[in-house]
Design an enzyme around this catalytic site. Structure first.
Site, PDB file in Angstrom:
ATOM      1  N   GLU A 179       0.376  22.368  14.861  1.00 32.04           N
ATOM      2  CA  GLU A 179       1.301  21.490  15.601  1.00 32.04           C
ATOM      3  C   GLU A 179       0.999  21.620  17.078  1.00 32.04           C
ATOM      4  O   GLU A 179       0.804  22.740  17.582  1.00 32.04           O
ATOM      5  CB  GLU A 179       2.713  22.017  15.386  1.00 32.04           C
ATOM      6  CG  GLU A 179       3.600  21.131  14.600  1.00 32.04           C
ATOM      7  CD  GLU A 179       4.972  21.765  14.541  1.00 32.04           C
ATOM      8  OE1 GLU A 179       5.570  22.044  15.594  1.00 32.04           O
ATOM      9  OE2 GLU A 179       5.437  21.995  13.428  1.00 32.04           O
ATOM     10  N   ARG A 188       5.142  30.373  24.101  1.00 30.21           N
ATOM     11  CA  ARG A 188       6.352  31.192  23.959  1.00 30.21           C
ATOM     12  C   ARG A 188       6.372  31.993  22.660  1.00 30.21           C
ATOM     13  O   ARG A 188       7.039  32.997  22.559  1.00 30.21           O
ATOM     14  CB  ARG A 188       7.601  30.329  24.058  1.00 30.21           C
ATOM     15  CG  ARG A 188       7.775  29.397  22.892  1.00 30.21           C
ATOM     16  CD  ARG A 188       9.065  28.655  22.972  1.00 30.21           C
ATOM     17  NE  ARG A 188       9.083  27.732  24.095  1.00 30.21           N
ATOM     18  CZ  ARG A 188       9.978  26.744  24.207  1.00 30.21           C
ATOM     19  NH1 ARG A 188      10.928  26.619  23.302  1.00 30.21           N
ATOM     20  NH2 ARG A 188       9.930  25.914  25.216  1.00 30.21           N
ATOM     21  N   HIS A 242      11.779  19.963  10.021  1.00 27.42           N
ATOM     22  CA  HIS A 242      12.605  20.333  11.168  1.00 27.42           C
ATOM     23  C   HIS A 242      14.061  20.514  10.739  1.00 27.42           C
ATOM     24  O   HIS A 242      14.709  19.558  10.334  1.00 27.42           O
ATOM     25  CB  HIS A 242      12.543  19.320  12.314  1.00 27.42           C
ATOM     26  CG  HIS A 242      12.957  19.925  13.615  1.00 27.42           C
ATOM     27  ND1 HIS A 242      12.070  20.471  14.499  1.00 27.42           N
ATOM     28  CD2 HIS A 242      14.178  20.122  14.140  1.00 27.42           C
ATOM     29  CE1 HIS A 242      12.720  20.959  15.529  1.00 27.42           C
ATOM     30  NE2 HIS A 242      14.003  20.772  15.331  1.00 27.42           N
ATOM     31  N   ASN A 289       5.812  27.385   8.159  1.00 26.13           N
ATOM     32  CA  ASN A 289       5.634  27.478   9.612  1.00 26.13           C
ATOM     33  C   ASN A 289       5.949  28.924  10.036  1.00 26.13           C
ATOM     34  O   ASN A 289       7.073  29.403   9.840  1.00 26.13           O
ATOM     35  CB  ASN A 289       6.581  26.472  10.289  1.00 26.13           C
ATOM     36  CG  ASN A 289       6.492  26.520  11.790  1.00 26.13           C
ATOM     37  OD1 ASN A 289       6.420  27.598  12.377  1.00 26.13           O
ATOM     38  ND2 ASN A 289       6.524  25.359  12.430  1.00 26.13           N
ATOM     39  N   HIS A 303       8.040  31.660  14.049  1.00 27.04           N
ATOM     40  CA  HIS A 303       9.086  32.612  14.440  1.00 27.04           C
ATOM     41  C   HIS A 303       8.771  34.050  14.038  1.00 27.04           C
ATOM     42  O   HIS A 303       9.472  34.972  14.451  1.00 27.04           O
ATOM     43  CB  HIS A 303      10.449  32.128  13.956  1.00 27.04           C
ATOM     44  CG  HIS A 303      10.808  30.839  14.645  1.00 27.04           C
ATOM     45  ND1 HIS A 303      10.867  30.746  16.020  1.00 27.04           N
ATOM     46  CD2 HIS A 303      11.029  29.590  14.169  1.00 27.04           C
ATOM     47  CE1 HIS A 303      11.142  29.488  16.362  1.00 27.04           C
ATOM     48  NE2 HIS A 303      11.240  28.778  15.254  1.00 27.04           N
ATOM     49  N   GLU A 323       5.015  12.851   9.934  1.00 26.48           N
ATOM     50  CA  GLU A 323       5.993  13.856   9.527  1.00 26.48           C
ATOM     51  C   GLU A 323       7.346  13.331   9.973  1.00 26.48           C
ATOM     52  O   GLU A 323       7.605  13.192  11.184  1.00 26.48           O
ATOM     53  CB  GLU A 323       5.684  15.213  10.164  1.00 26.48           C
ATOM     54  CG  GLU A 323       6.721  16.257   9.738  1.00 26.48           C
ATOM     55  CD  GLU A 323       6.297  17.684  10.032  1.00 26.48           C
ATOM     56  OE1 GLU A 323       5.085  17.978   9.994  1.00 26.48           O
ATOM     57  OE2 GLU A 323       7.195  18.503  10.301  1.00 26.48           O
ATOM     58  N   HIS A 378       2.604  26.258  15.660  1.00 27.34           N
ATOM     59  CA  HIS A 378       2.732  25.367  16.817  1.00 27.34           C
ATOM     60  C   HIS A 378       2.251  26.131  18.045  1.00 27.34           C
ATOM     61  O   HIS A 378       2.913  27.074  18.487  1.00 27.34           O
ATOM     62  CB  HIS A 378       4.203  24.944  16.974  1.00 27.34           C
ATOM     63  CG  HIS A 378       4.448  23.963  18.087  1.00 27.34           C
ATOM     64  ND1 HIS A 378       5.672  23.398  18.310  1.00 27.34           N
ATOM     65  CD2 HIS A 378       3.645  23.457  19.040  1.00 27.34           C
ATOM     66  CE1 HIS A 378       5.607  22.573  19.343  1.00 27.34           C
ATOM     67  NE2 HIS A 378       4.382  22.607  19.813  1.00 27.34           N
ATOM     68  N   THR A 433      11.229  21.772  19.172  1.00 31.86           N
ATOM     69  CA  THR A 433      10.881  20.356  19.335  1.00 31.86           C
ATOM     70  C   THR A 433      12.116  19.503  19.061  1.00 31.86           C
ATOM     71  O   THR A 433      12.644  19.512  17.957  1.00 31.86           O
ATOM     72  CB  THR A 433       9.770  19.973  18.338  1.00 31.86           C
ATOM     73  OG1 THR A 433       8.802  21.021  18.333  1.00 31.86           O
ATOM     74  CG2 THR A 433       9.123  18.669  18.726  1.00 31.86           C
ATOM     75  N   ARG A 447       2.219  26.145  21.564  1.00 32.81           N
ATOM     76  CA  ARG A 447       2.881  25.451  22.678  1.00 32.81           C
ATOM     77  C   ARG A 447       2.160  25.746  23.973  1.00 32.81           C
ATOM     78  O   ARG A 447       1.581  26.824  24.149  1.00 32.81           O
ATOM     79  CB  ARG A 447       4.343  25.906  22.794  1.00 32.81           C
ATOM     80  CG  ARG A 447       5.198  25.520  21.609  1.00 32.81           C
ATOM     81  CD  ARG A 447       6.647  25.879  21.872  1.00 32.81           C
ATOM     82  NE  ARG A 447       7.240  24.946  22.785  1.00 32.81           N
ATOM     83  CZ  ARG A 447       8.131  24.002  22.444  1.00 32.81           C
ATOM     84  NH1 ARG A 447       8.562  23.901  21.201  1.00 32.81           N
ATOM     85  NH2 ARG A 447       8.621  23.188  23.341  1.00 32.81           N
TER      86      ARG A 447
HETATM   87  N1  PXP Z   1       7.863  20.248  11.836  1.00 35.60           N
HETATM   88  C1  PXP Z   1       7.753  20.095  13.177  1.00 35.60           C
HETATM   89  C2  PXP Z   1       6.944  18.961  13.698  1.00 35.60           C
HETATM   90  C3  PXP Z   1       8.345  21.017  14.065  1.00 35.60           C
HETATM   91  O1  PXP Z   1       8.230  20.853  15.395  1.00 35.60           O
HETATM   92  C4  PXP Z   1       9.034  22.128  13.523  1.00 35.60           C
HETATM   93  C5  PXP Z   1       9.602  23.148  14.444  1.00 35.60           C
HETATM   94  O2  PXP Z   1       8.570  23.855  15.044  1.00 35.60           O
HETATM   95  C6  PXP Z   1       9.104  22.241  12.127  1.00 35.60           C
HETATM   96  C7  PXP Z   1       8.533  21.280  11.308  1.00 35.60           C
HETATM   97  C8  PXP Z   1       9.784  23.395  11.479  1.00 35.60           C
HETATM   98  O3  PXP Z   1      11.140  23.361  11.791  1.00 35.60           O
HETATM   99  P1  PXP Z   1      12.071  24.551  11.357  1.00 35.60           P
HETATM  100  O4  PXP Z   1      11.563  25.777  12.057  1.00 35.60           O
HETATM  101  O5  PXP Z   1      13.416  24.119  11.808  1.00 35.60           O
HETATM  102  O6  PXP Z   1      11.944  24.680   9.866  1.00 35.60           O
END
Ligand code: PXP
Length: 244
Positions: free
Chosen positions: A77, A56, A198, A6, A9, A158, A50, A108, A52
């Protein structure tokens, strides 16, 4: 078990400087294309962004860039917000992962209340299926939500690992791990692909090896955090060299 990286960030760091512009300059740092290439080179199995509603971190251009230039399956996402649904159907990722979204949350927070959305979900899932987009639902490892996910026609769930990752004691962590194991068993028996994510980290990810039937872990924050610290020393050295 596969790893979906992901990259949200990476965009968070970039937007700290470029929040002003909806259209991000192509070379704005950190360059998302370079992050994508690094994840691909390292052996990631998929890429997650993701998008959003409040934009952001990830911007629309990031989503198109990953679609057009990415070499791995793309998991988008998103919340079931009409504008984002329109974009997703146009972009056509391999998979969408439907999540709840609240503007005030930092990330989330909870899973989707699939059981409470029984009327809206099947039609939404059908729209994605018509475009050959697989649908994953981000849910707590709760039997009611898992059964509702299968009934709504999802391909995948998930499992929300946030409660496990945030457990305050060893016994709470064990209990949450057990819920994930049982949730994964039930989801698999319902014919759903099982992913999880997550709050997973370099410390806690080893626990996921005990969870049966896991196909993919989607991990973001810890990887980007590690990337910053693993690279900071070199980055300072390079700057000092150029200043001399
Ligand atoms: N899966 C989902 C559905 C999420 O919303 C997130 C956070 O955006 C993640 C995975 C990844 O989480 P993390 O950034 O804490 O690894």
């Amino acid at each position: 078990m596969k790893l979906g990286v992901n990259l949200d960030h990476v965009a968070t760091v970039r937007q700290a400087r470029y929040r002003c512009c909806r259209k991000v300059p192509a070379r704005a740092e950190p360059v998302m294309l370079e992050a994508l290439r690094a994840a691909e080179k390292a052996g990631a199995h998929g890429i997650t962004l993701h998008l959003r509603e409040d934009r952001r971190h990830v911007q629309d251009d990031d989503v198109w860039m990953v679609r057009r230039r990415g070499r791995l399956p793309f998991n988008l996402e998103m919340a079931l917000h009409p504008e984002i649904v329109r974009i997703a159907l146009k972009v056509g990722p391999e998979e969408v992962c439907l999540v709840p979204e609240r503007r005030q949350e930092v990330t989330t927070e909870g899973g989707l209340d699939v059981a409470g959305m029984a009327s809206a979900l099947p039609a939404a899932i059908e729209r994605f299926h018509r475009k050959k987009i697989r649908v994953s639902l981000f849910v707590a490892p709760d039997p009611r939500q898992l059964r509702a996910s299968a009934a709504a026609g999802a391909d995948c769930v998930e499992l929300h690992t946030g409660a496990f990752a945030g457990a305050a004691s060893a016994s709470a962590r064990k209990r949450e791990a057990r819920r994930l194991v049982e949730g994964a068993r039930l989801a698999h028996s319902l014919g759903l692909q099982v992913n999880a994510g997550h709050g997973l980290s370099y410390d806690n990810v080893k626990w996921m090896r005990r969870v049966p039937h896991l196909d993919t872990l989607n991990i973001g924050h810890t990887i980007v955090s590690r990337a910053i610290l693993a690279g900071l020393e070199q980055a300072v050295r390079e700057m000092l060299r150029l200043m001399r």
